[in-house]
Motif scaffolding. Structure first.
Motif, short mmCIF file in Angstrom:
data_model
loop_
_atom_site.label_atom_id
_atom_site.label_comp_id
_atom_site.label_asym_id
_atom_site.label_seq_id
_atom_site.Cartn_x
_atom_site.Cartn_y
_atom_site.Cartn_z
N GLY A 64 -9.06 9.58 15.82
CA GLY A 64 -8.02 10.28 15.08
C GLY A 64 -8.56 11.14 13.97
N GLN A 65 -7.63 11.68 13.19
CA GLN A 65 -7.94 12.53 12.05
C GLN A 65 -7.27 11.97 10.80
OE1 GLN A 65 -9.96 15.26 12.28
NE2 GLN A 65 -10.22 14.87 14.48
N VAL A 66 -7.92 12.14 9.64
CA VAL A 66 -7.31 11.68 8.38
C VAL A 66 -6.04 12.49 8.12
CG1 VAL A 66 -7.58 11.52 5.89
CG2 VAL A 66 -9.50 10.94 7.39
N HIS A 67 -4.97 11.78 7.78
CA HIS A 67 -3.73 12.48 7.45
C HIS A 67 -3.09 11.98 6.16
CE1 HIS A 67 -0.75 9.28 8.53
NE2 HIS A 67 -1.76 8.85 9.28
N GLN A 68 -3.65 10.93 5.56
CA GLN A 68 -3.03 10.35 4.37
C GLN A 68 -4.02 9.40 3.70
OE1 GLN A 68 -0.95 10.30 1.63
NE2 GLN A 68 0.62 10.86 3.14
N GLN A 69 -3.78 9.09 2.43
CA GLN A 69 -4.58 8.10 1.70
C GLN A 69 -3.61 7.08 1.11
OE1 GLN A 69 -7.96 8.57 1.65
NE2 GLN A 69 -8.58 6.83 0.38
N LEU A 70 -3.92 5.82 1.30
CA LEU A 70 -3.08 4.75 0.76
C LEU A 70 -3.78 4.06 -0.40
CD1 LEU A 70 -1.57 2.96 3.90
CD2 LEU A 70 -0.49 4.65 2.41
N PHE A 71 -2.97 3.55 -1.32
CA PHE A 71 -3.48 2.84 -2.49
C PHE A 71 -2.67 1.58 -2.72
CE2 PHE A 71 -4.69 7.19 -3.10
CZ PHE A 71 -5.89 7.16 -3.79
N GLN A 72 -3.33 0.55 -3.20
CA GLN A 72 -2.65 -0.54 -3.87
C GLN A 72 -2.99 -0.38 -5.34
OE1 GLN A 72 -4.02 -4.64 -3.64
NE2 GLN A 72 -1.91 -5.35 -3.44
N CYS A 73 -1.98 -0.27 -6.17
CA CYS A 73 -2.26 0.02 -7.57
C CYS A 73 -1.44 -0.87 -8.50
CB CYS A 73 -2.05 1.50 -7.88
SG CYS A 73 -0.42 2.12 -7.48
N ALA B 149 0.86 -1.17 0.00
CA ALA B 149 0.00 0.00 0.00
C ALA B 149 0.90 1.24 0.00
CB ALA B 149 -0.91 -0.01 1.23
N VAL B 150 0.68 2.12 -0.96
CA VAL B 150 1.59 3.22 -1.23
C VAL B 150 0.84 4.55 -1.12
CG1 VAL B 150 1.15 3.08 -3.70
CG2 VAL B 150 3.30 4.06 -2.91
N ARG B 151 1.54 5.59 -0.72
CA ARG B 151 0.92 6.91 -0.66
C ARG B 151 0.56 7.37 -2.07
NH1 ARG B 151 5.00 10.76 2.31
NH2 ARG B 151 6.28 9.96 0.60
N ASN B 152 -0.50 8.14 -2.19
CA ASN B 152 -0.97 8.56 -3.50
C ASN B 152 0.08 9.35 -4.26
OD1 ASN B 152 -3.05 8.74 -5.52
ND2 ASN B 152 -3.32 10.87 -4.94
N GLU B 153 0.82 10.22 -3.56
CA GLU B 153 1.81 11.03 -4.26
C GLU B 153 2.92 10.18 -4.86
OE1 GLU B 153 2.40 12.09 0.23
OE2 GLU B 153 0.78 11.44 -1.10
N ASP B 154 3.28 9.08 -4.18
CA ASP B 154 4.29 8.19 -4.73
C ASP B 154 3.73 7.41 -5.92
OD1 ASP B 154 6.17 8.99 -2.88
OD2 ASP B 154 5.68 7.41 -1.46
N ALA B 155 2.49 6.96 -5.82
CA ALA B 155 1.85 6.28 -6.95
C ALA B 155 1.76 7.20 -8.15
CB ALA B 155 0.47 5.78 -6.55
N ASP B 156 1.43 8.47 -7.92
CA ASP B 156 1.34 9.43 -9.03
C ASP B 156 2.68 9.60 -9.72
OD1 ASP B 156 -1.35 9.90 -8.72
OD2 ASP B 156 -1.10 11.74 -7.56
N LEU B 157 3.75 9.67 -8.94
CA LEU B 157 5.08 9.84 -9.53
C LEU B 157 5.46 8.62 -10.36
CD1 LEU B 157 7.02 11.42 -6.52
CD2 LEU B 157 6.50 12.54 -8.70
N LEU B 158 5.17 7.43 -9.85
CA LEU B 158 5.51 6.21 -10.58
C LEU B 158 4.67 6.04 -11.84
CD1 LEU B 158 5.91 3.76 -7.56
CD2 LEU B 158 7.73 4.48 -9.11
#
Length: 379
Positions: free
Chosen positions: A340-349, A143-152
């Motif tokens: 808690g509070q939302v601080h990030q979104q994870l993806f499996q892509c 599961a990867v952060r969206n910004e890393d998935a976008d870069l890849l």
């Protein structure tokens, strides 16, 4: 050892070698210090993964001049099927493709990259894999952060297909500490009431104690205790509780054995009158507490909230101990939203080559989505 090397834009040079070598550990640890890596990209996790499962990996290294600025470990898994019809030769990042082994569920996955070269390396990796690494159709990352998935996924020859996504909830302990408030003071009135009521009701049954095991042997025993609660709640069928999966258990027993004494893993047990009502298994890394799993007892009285109370007490303890952040990680469960509070979104892509079979699959998914939408609209 086979080696494929090449130079990309910006003077970044890549090498891919088959199999492990003696230098990987020292290279990884040195780069980790320059990478702001989460626990799951630390050698604590990656080294244990390699030791327990011994995957057949292909090691990608990125260099700027003579300096190592990136590492990633890929495996091949060539029996991935789409809708029972399409075969796909897959590369996977820091996973094996075996569901039993991947049930350890790496989060905050990604490339291990020097913080000063992060964007540049990510943008070039797919171009290099497409040009220099043969015999693959898609790269599974999660599961990867969206910004890393976008870069890849930025390469024009790649289609991105998200397989799973979930929000991450957490608590900024530093911010609470600066405010001078207690953790409970930051919660909604209703959540505070539920936590305090549960504690009061439990105190009527006996002493409420949040206990950390005193030794490695006690920690291993506590992990087994948590497992019993987890199995009762989630069941022993395949894909349910990891405690029914020998591969999952082998990994975590080894992780605890390797890293308990250095306080890289942590276990807390909530006992009431000596009875275990909930237990928590966490990772500790660079000021962050990563909540990984819990075992929560089933109480007949709905006002007893062993999970909610246990988390609240754990968070208060980590706040007092000086930790910076408590991370619930991926999942939108109600208790995470309450605490808690939302601080990030994870993806499996899946990062797919623009092949006909994937374009057809994408079209089929869109047709299915429209049919389902029309069906809901007609009801």
């Amino acid at each position: 050892m086979e080696l494929v090397a090449g130079t990309q834009g910006g003077g970044v040079r890549f090498e891919v070698s088959s199999g492990l070598d003696d230098s990987l550990r020292s290279e990884w640890v040195a780069l980790e210090a320059r990478a702001e890596a989460p626990f799951f990209l630390s050698w604590h996790w990656i080294g244990t993964w390699l030791e327990v499962y011994q995957p057949n990996v292909e090691v990608l290294r990125a260099f700027k001049g003579s300096q190592l600025i990136g590492i990633a470990l890929f495996t091949r898994f060539d029996v991935e099927r789409h809708w029972g019809l399409l075969r796909s030769r897959t590369l996977r990042l820091h996973q094996t493709g075996d569901a039993r082994e991947d049930q350890i569920w790496i989060e905050y996955n990604g490339l291990l990259v020097d913080r000063h070269h992060r964007d540049g390396v990510h943008r070039l990796v797919l171009d290099y894999l497409l040009r220099a690494v043969p015999d693959w159709d898609e790269l599974i990352v999660g599961a990867v952060r969206n910004e890393d998935a976008d870069l890849l996924a930025a390469h024009p020859a790649i289609l991105r297909h998200d397989l799973w996504t979930a929000p991450c909830y957490g608590i900024d302990l530093d911010a609470i500490r600066r405010s001078g408030a207690s953790y409970l003071d930051t919660l909604s009135r209703n959540t505070r009431y539920q936590v305090r009521r549960a504690q009061r009701l439990y105190e009527e049954q006996g002493a409420v104690e949040l206990i950390r095991p005193a030794s490695l042997n006690e920690a291993l025993e506590a992990f087994e205790e948590i497992g019993k609660l987890h199995l009762t709640r989630w069941g022993s069928e395949a894909g349910r509780s990891g405690f029914a999966n020998p591969e999952f258990m082998a990994f975590h027993r080894q992780l605890i054995q390797r890293h308990w004494n250095a306080r890289r893993v942590d276990i807390r047990l909530l006992r009431v009158g000596g009875r275990l009502v909930s237990g928590f298994y966490n990772f500790l890394h660079e000021g962050v507490v990563y909540f990984y799993l819990s075992g929560v007892g089933n109480e007949r009285e709905s006002r007893l909230k062993p999970g909610l109370l246990g988390h609240a007490l754990c968070i208060e303890h980590y706040l007092e101990d000086g930790w910076c952040f408590y991370d619930f990680m991926g999942g939108g469960e109600r208790y995470k939203k309450s605490l808690g509070q939302v601080h990030q979104q994870l993806f499996q892509c899946s990062l797919q080559k623009r092949q006909l079979k994937f374009r057809l699959e994408r079209a089929a998914r869109e047709i299915k989505r429209r049919v389902q939408k029309a069906g809901k609209a007609s009801t």
